[in-house]
Enzyme design. Structure first.
Site, short mmCIF file in Angstrom:
data_model
loop_
_atom_site.label_atom_id
_atom_site.label_comp_id
_atom_site.label_asym_id
_atom_site.label_seq_id
_atom_site.Cartn_x
_atom_site.Cartn_y
_atom_site.Cartn_z
N ASN A 11 0.13 -9.87 0.79
CA ASN A 11 0.13 -10.70 -0.41
C ASN A 11 -0.18 -12.13 0.01
O ASN A 11 0.68 -12.82 0.55
CB ASN A 11 1.52 -10.60 -1.08
CG ASN A 11 1.67 -11.55 -2.25
OD1 ASN A 11 0.68 -12.13 -2.73
ND2 ASN A 11 2.90 -11.72 -2.74
N LYS A 13 -0.80 -14.66 -1.80
CA LYS A 13 -0.32 -15.71 -2.73
C LYS A 13 -1.43 -16.72 -3.00
O LYS A 13 -2.59 -16.34 -3.02
CB LYS A 13 0.95 -16.36 -2.18
CG LYS A 13 1.99 -15.31 -1.79
CD LYS A 13 3.35 -15.87 -1.56
CE LYS A 13 4.30 -14.72 -1.24
NZ LYS A 13 5.68 -15.12 -1.19
N HIS A 99 6.34 -9.80 -9.69
CA HIS A 99 6.76 -10.60 -8.52
C HIS A 99 7.70 -11.72 -8.98
O HIS A 99 7.47 -12.34 -10.01
CB HIS A 99 5.53 -11.18 -7.81
CG HIS A 99 5.87 -11.70 -6.44
ND1 HIS A 99 6.54 -12.89 -6.26
CD2 HIS A 99 5.65 -11.18 -5.21
CE1 HIS A 99 6.72 -13.07 -4.96
NE2 HIS A 99 6.19 -12.06 -4.30
N GLU A 101 8.04 -14.64 -8.05
CA GLU A 101 7.41 -15.97 -8.23
C GLU A 101 6.75 -16.09 -9.60
O GLU A 101 6.46 -17.20 -10.05
CB GLU A 101 6.41 -16.22 -7.08
CG GLU A 101 7.14 -16.54 -5.79
CD GLU A 101 6.33 -16.32 -4.52
OE1 GLU A 101 5.11 -16.09 -4.61
OE2 GLU A 101 6.94 -16.37 -3.43
N GLU A 168 12.18 -6.64 -3.14
CA GLU A 168 12.07 -7.97 -2.53
C GLU A 168 13.22 -8.86 -3.00
O GLU A 168 13.14 -9.47 -4.07
CB GLU A 168 10.76 -8.64 -2.96
CG GLU A 168 9.52 -7.92 -2.51
CD GLU A 168 8.33 -8.88 -2.38
OE1 GLU A 168 7.76 -8.94 -1.29
OE2 GLU A 168 8.00 -9.57 -3.35
N GLY A 174 10.15 -15.77 1.89
CA GLY A 174 9.76 -17.04 2.51
C GLY A 174 10.90 -17.80 3.18
O GLY A 174 10.72 -18.94 3.58
N SER A 205 10.13 -12.05 3.97
CA SER A 205 10.21 -12.55 5.35
C SER A 205 9.94 -11.52 6.43
O SER A 205 10.47 -11.65 7.54
CB SER A 205 11.57 -13.22 5.59
OG SER A 205 11.67 -14.41 4.83
P1 PGA Z 1 7.10 -13.48 2.47
O1 PGA Z 1 6.63 -13.06 0.99
O2 PGA Z 1 6.71 -12.34 3.38
O3 PGA Z 1 6.33 -14.72 2.77
O4 PGA Z 1 8.55 -13.68 2.43
C1 PGA Z 1 6.75 -11.75 0.53
C2 PGA Z 1 6.33 -11.68 -0.92
O5 PGA Z 1 6.65 -12.60 -1.69
O6 PGA Z 1 5.69 -10.70 -1.34
#
Ligand code: PGA
Length: 244
Positions: A11, A13, A99, A101, A168, A174, A205
């Site tokens: 991903n 982003k 997601h 976010e 998640e 993150g 992460s």
């Molecule tokens: P990350 O993000 O691996 O940077 O923690 C995972 C995600 O949001 O899908």
């Protein structure tokens, strides 16, 4: 891994440009040599890179996915939006929905459910994200939250087995923090009991260090990887270590 394949979903982003795509050459040649019958690799770049990445991946076993889509099944006057038909038309097979976010920007379960329904209609496979906040975890509400997100987000979806569910925890995304092995094991078991036969991934992460721990959790069918997927060496390292 209880599924036929181990999934590695990148991903990206809101990162990446045409130049960044060159770094994928390493991953492409790595995958060609790897026991590819066991892994499913899916790249989810920003919308702007879907088409050029589709061209790059044409002769490979790597699949393409989008990071979100508009809920409407038809074309329309929706400035700045892209629907699942449009994503499908540029060669994507998957779409990430729910997601955290995007949930934090106001996407609720009803809207996500509409996106899931219309994306399935358009012929896309769904990567459905669920997760609890740190506060909810502290209050021991994790299972209730996940259960609600599944019941509402996947409401009236017939073939739930085809949905890839990515667990998640919001606080793990993150942050460099991950849940305990036993916690992931228990939550994945819980999700698989709720959605029988589903493919369940862990995300948050994941990196080339903690993969040595994460890979031991036998019921996890793969990983949704943000930050660490943007560097091809790290991404390859994660895949290699998953099978060592
Ligand atoms: P990350 O993000 O691996 O940077 O923690 C995972 C995600 O949001 O899908």
């Amino acid at each position: 891994m209880t599924n036929k394949y181990m999934y590695f979903i990148a991903n990206w982003k809101m990162f990446g440009n045409l130049k960044t795509l060159n770094s994928l050459n390493k991953v492409i040649s790595f995958v060609k040599k790897f026991k590819k019958n066991k892994i499913k690799l899916i790249y989810c770049p920003p919308f702007t890179l879907l088409s050029p990445l589709n061209n790059k991946l044409k002769l490979t076993t790597i699949d393409l996915g989008a990071q979100n889509c508009h809920q409407s099944e038809s074309y329309g006057a929706n400035t700045g939006q892209i629907n699942s038909e449009m994503i499908k038309a540029v060669g994507a097979k998957y779409v990430i929905l729910g997601h955290s976010e995007n949930r934090v920007l106001g996407e609720n379960d009803r809207l996500i459910n509409l996106k899931v329904k219309n994306s399935i209609k358009a012929g896309l496979k769904i990567i459905f994200c669920i997760g609890e906040s740190l506060n909810q975890k502290k209050k021991k509400q994790t299972k209730k939250i996940l259960s609600d997100q599944i019941s509402q987000g996947l409401k009236k979806i017939k073939n739930k087995k085809k949905i890839i569910i990515a667990y998640e925890p919001i606080w793990a995304i993150g942050s460099g923090l991950i849940p305990k092995e036993t916690e992931i094991l228990e939550i994945v078991k819980f999700i698989k009991r709720k959605v029988r036969g589903s493919i369940v991934l862990y995300g948050g992460s994941v990196n080339s260090k903690n993969i040595n721990t994460l890979k031991k959790i036998h019921n996890v069918d793969g990983f949704l990887i943000g930050g660490a997927s943007q560097n091809s060496n790290n991404f390859i390292d994660i895949i290699k270590k998953s099978f060592n």
